[in-house]
Design a protein around this motif. Sequence first.
Motif, mmCIF file in Angstrom:
data_model
loop_
_atom_site.group_PDB
_atom_site.id
_atom_site.type_symbol
_atom_site.label_atom_id
_atom_site.label_comp_id
_atom_site.label_asym_id
_atom_site.label_seq_id
_atom_site.Cartn_x
_atom_site.Cartn_y
_atom_site.Cartn_z
ATOM 1 N N ASN A 67 0.920 -1.268 -0.032
ATOM 2 C CA ASN A 67 0.031 0.179 0.078
ATOM 3 C C ASN A 67 0.939 1.243 -0.058
ATOM 4 N N GLU A 68 2.090 0.958 0.183
ATOM 5 C CA GLU A 68 2.957 2.152 0.063
ATOM 6 C C GLU A 68 3.885 2.141 -0.936
ATOM 7 N N PRO A 69 4.214 3.433 -1.724
ATOM 8 C CA PRO A 69 5.383 3.007 -2.865
ATOM 9 C C PRO A 69 6.564 2.743 -2.480
ATOM 10 N N ARG A 70 6.832 3.040 -0.917
ATOM 11 C CA ARG A 70 8.287 3.004 -0.614
ATOM 12 C C ARG A 70 8.412 1.256 -0.723
ATOM 13 N N TRP A 71 7.530 0.593 -0.427
ATOM 14 C CA TRP A 71 8.083 -0.965 -0.515
ATOM 15 C C TRP A 71 7.703 -1.531 -1.856
ATOM 16 N N ILE A 72 7.053 -0.905 -2.809
ATOM 17 C CA ILE A 72 7.094 -1.378 -4.118
ATOM 18 C C ILE A 72 8.408 -0.952 -4.820
ATOM 19 N N TYR A 143 15.498 -6.210 7.960
ATOM 20 C CA TYR A 143 15.574 -5.325 6.545
ATOM 21 C C TYR A 143 15.170 -4.076 6.913
ATOM 22 N N ASP A 144 15.464 -3.072 6.953
ATOM 23 C CA ASP A 144 15.322 -1.506 7.169
ATOM 24 C C ASP A 144 14.489 -1.291 8.705
ATOM 25 N N ARG A 145 13.759 -2.202 9.049
ATOM 26 C CA ARG A 145 13.080 -2.269 10.220
ATOM 27 C C ARG A 145 13.596 -3.159 11.184
ATOM 28 N N LEU A 146 13.912 -2.866 12.308
ATOM 29 C CA LEU A 146 14.694 -4.054 13.292
ATOM 30 C C LEU A 146 13.496 -4.832 14.073
ATOM 31 N N THR A 191 4.484 0.344 16.609
ATOM 32 C CA THR A 191 5.030 -0.966 16.412
ATOM 33 C C THR A 191 6.345 -1.227 15.696
ATOM 34 N N ASP A 192 6.652 -0.034 14.834
ATOM 35 C CA ASP A 192 7.831 0.037 14.158
ATOM 36 C C ASP A 192 9.032 0.683 14.785
ATOM 37 N N ASN A 193 10.087 -0.119 15.142
ATOM 38 C CA ASN A 193 11.437 0.489 15.945
ATOM 39 C C ASN A 193 11.702 1.785 15.397
ATOM 40 N N ASN A 194 11.670 1.958 13.935
ATOM 41 C CA ASN A 194 12.064 3.049 13.227
ATOM 42 C C ASN A 194 11.470 4.473 13.799
ATOM 43 N N ALA A 195 10.318 4.332 13.989
ATOM 44 C CA ALA A 195 9.567 5.362 14.493
ATOM 45 C C ALA A 195 10.005 6.155 15.625
ATOM 46 N N ASP A 247 0.425 5.873 12.603
ATOM 47 C CA ASP A 247 0.390 4.324 12.110
ATOM 48 C C ASP A 247 0.874 4.063 10.874
ATOM 49 N N TRP A 248 1.610 5.126 10.232
ATOM 50 C CA TRP A 248 2.022 5.001 8.976
ATOM 51 C C TRP A 248 1.008 4.951 7.877
ATOM 52 N N LEU A 249 -0.440 5.334 8.209
ATOM 53 C CA LEU A 249 -1.520 5.175 7.459
ATOM 54 C C LEU A 249 -1.932 6.599 6.982
ATOM 55 N N PRO A 277 6.699 12.243 9.485
ATOM 56 C CA PRO A 277 7.517 11.049 9.543
ATOM 57 C C PRO A 277 8.030 10.705 8.180
ATOM 58 N N ASN A 278 7.028 10.791 7.145
ATOM 59 C CA ASN A 278 7.520 10.058 5.938
ATOM 60 C C ASN A 278 6.776 10.616 4.669
ATOM 61 N N ASP A 279 6.785 10.453 3.611
ATOM 62 C CA ASP A 279 6.264 11.025 2.443
ATOM 63 C C ASP A 279 4.833 10.768 2.391
ATOM 64 N N GLN A 303 9.898 11.820 4.175
ATOM 65 C CA GLN A 303 11.319 10.751 3.731
ATOM 66 C C GLN A 303 10.708 9.974 2.658
ATOM 67 N N ASP A 304 11.940 9.253 2.079
ATOM 68 C CA ASP A 304 11.582 7.912 0.930
ATOM 69 C C ASP A 304 11.906 8.509 -0.406
ATOM 70 N N ALA A 305 11.646 9.880 -0.624
ATOM 71 C CA ALA A 305 11.626 10.257 -2.073
ATOM 72 C C ALA A 305 10.763 9.227 -2.822
ATOM 73 N N LEU A 323 16.247 11.275 1.062
ATOM 74 C CA LEU A 323 16.604 10.263 0.130
ATOM 75 C C LEU A 323 17.142 9.071 0.828
ATOM 76 N N LYS A 324 16.382 7.903 0.865
ATOM 77 C CA LYS A 324 17.196 6.471 1.524
ATOM 78 C C LYS A 324 17.394 5.886 0.036
ATOM 79 N N ASP A 325 18.662 5.729 -0.407
ATOM 80 C CA ASP A 325 18.844 5.063 -1.618
ATOM 81 C C ASP A 325 18.466 3.613 -1.572
HETATM 82 C C1 BGC Z 1 10.490 2.943 6.940
HETATM 83 C C2 BGC Z 1 10.429 4.105 6.043
HETATM 84 C C3 BGC Z 1 8.656 4.174 5.731
HETATM 85 C C4 BGC Z 1 7.911 3.816 6.965
HETATM 86 C C5 BGC Z 1 6.332 3.401 6.492
HETATM 87 C C6 BGC Z 1 9.761 2.865 8.178
HETATM 88 O O1 BGC Z 1 9.983 1.792 8.879
HETATM 89 O O2 BGC Z 1 11.901 3.056 7.254
HETATM 90 O O3 BGC Z 1 10.729 4.514 4.780
HETATM 91 O O4 BGC Z 1 8.279 5.086 5.131
HETATM 92 O O5 BGC Z 1 8.221 2.528 7.699
HETATM 93 O O6 BGC Z 1 6.575 2.350 5.763
#
Ligand code: BGC
Length: 393
Positions: A67-72, A143-146, A191-195, A247-249, A277-279, A303-305, A323-325
């Motif tokens: 549902n998010e372009p980031r993961w596609i 990967y990306d999230r712990l 629920t996401d450590n990155n948050a 909630d990233w939503l 927090p993100n795009d 974030q995420d470009a 940008l997180k390449d």
């Molecule tokens: C990622 C971000 C992403 C967010 C929502 C985070 O864990 O690091 O790049 O925007 O989750 O999916």
Amino acid sequence: MKNQRKSEEEIVLKKRWLYVLLGTLIVAAMVLSACATATTPPEEPEAPEGEAPAGELSVGVVLPTKNEPRWIQDETRFKDAFEAAGYDVQILFSDGDSAKERANVQSLVSQGVQVIIICPHDATAAAAAAAEARAAGVKVISYDRLIRDTDAVDYYVTFDSVSVGEAQGQYLIDKATGAGNPLYLYAGAATDNNAFLFFEGAWNVLQPKIADGTFVIKNSSQAVALQDKATLTRDEMGQIIGQITTDWLFDVAKNLAEAHLTAAPAADKGNVFILAPNDGTARAIADVFAADADVTSFVVTGQDAEIPSVQYIIDGKQSMTVLKDVRTLVGDAIAAAIAYLTGGTPEETATYNNGVIDVPAKPSVVVTVDQSNVVEALIDSGYYDAGEFTGLP
Ligand code: BGC
């Protein structure tokens, strides 16, 4: 009369037979041509020296949502990179559901993968899936999230997420002048450590500017209560995030921003500063602020470009992104997987504590992008094609 009808019936029958015959011939021709294509040997990318041959499913990837372009974007980059490296890979999506994530991991384990690359939907819930993979002798790369609260994580590929938050906070600081600037804070999913890491980074740089009066927090009583503390504990961050989580939503972000603006008097609007927090959430929040007549201007982070946000930046509707390449992250993940498949150990430049162990990691740097460098950072660098956008400077 009877004879005439009979011969008409015969003609109709004959016609039907002709159609059936013709149809059969067409189908037969199609089947034959499909067989011919199928028997043409596909071009196999050559496996680099010392690596497992293509065709063996040795690595599986589990990503959180489509549902998010980031993961596609991650999916596409993974496919490209695995193909170039000569490995078969299966990429499964968890649809934002920990049960599905676990089923995905189980499916990959039963197919005999040796390495699983997981981006957990829920950091703690993913521990059980990681433990199951570990028990089957599979290496687990977070990967990306712990993945938290388990020792069943072998390696963590990530960006420097604290520096993502710092880049966002610093951008707001650089755009602010004078004192008393209204500040609206938003965060990712608890629920996401990155948050927590993103918020920690933003707080590192914003807190001194809140303490000196440059900014005034308008939408979180918990953040106001803690605004004199330079360093927050995880629990304290949790209290603030609990109030301002998206909630990233997109919808949650939109509704939250609407509720904040409805509650805020006109005096708390004007020229506002928004930590988004993100795009995806930035676009949702920016649209709400843009629609409020009492908001004169706003600076909003991301974030995420993501392609839609890059377009928002070009159009002046979102101020910045980080940008997180993804090519780097994917490259690091594949290097780690290959290291495990060939009996080695991936490169470690840092560790991240997941509540139980210090997980070896290799964080990558991030780049701030706004209108001033969007072409250089995203088009000239070859990250995106110019044709994806309109109105490029
Ligand atoms: C990622 C971000 C992403 C967010 C929502 C985070 O864990 O690091 O790049 O925007 O989750 O999916």
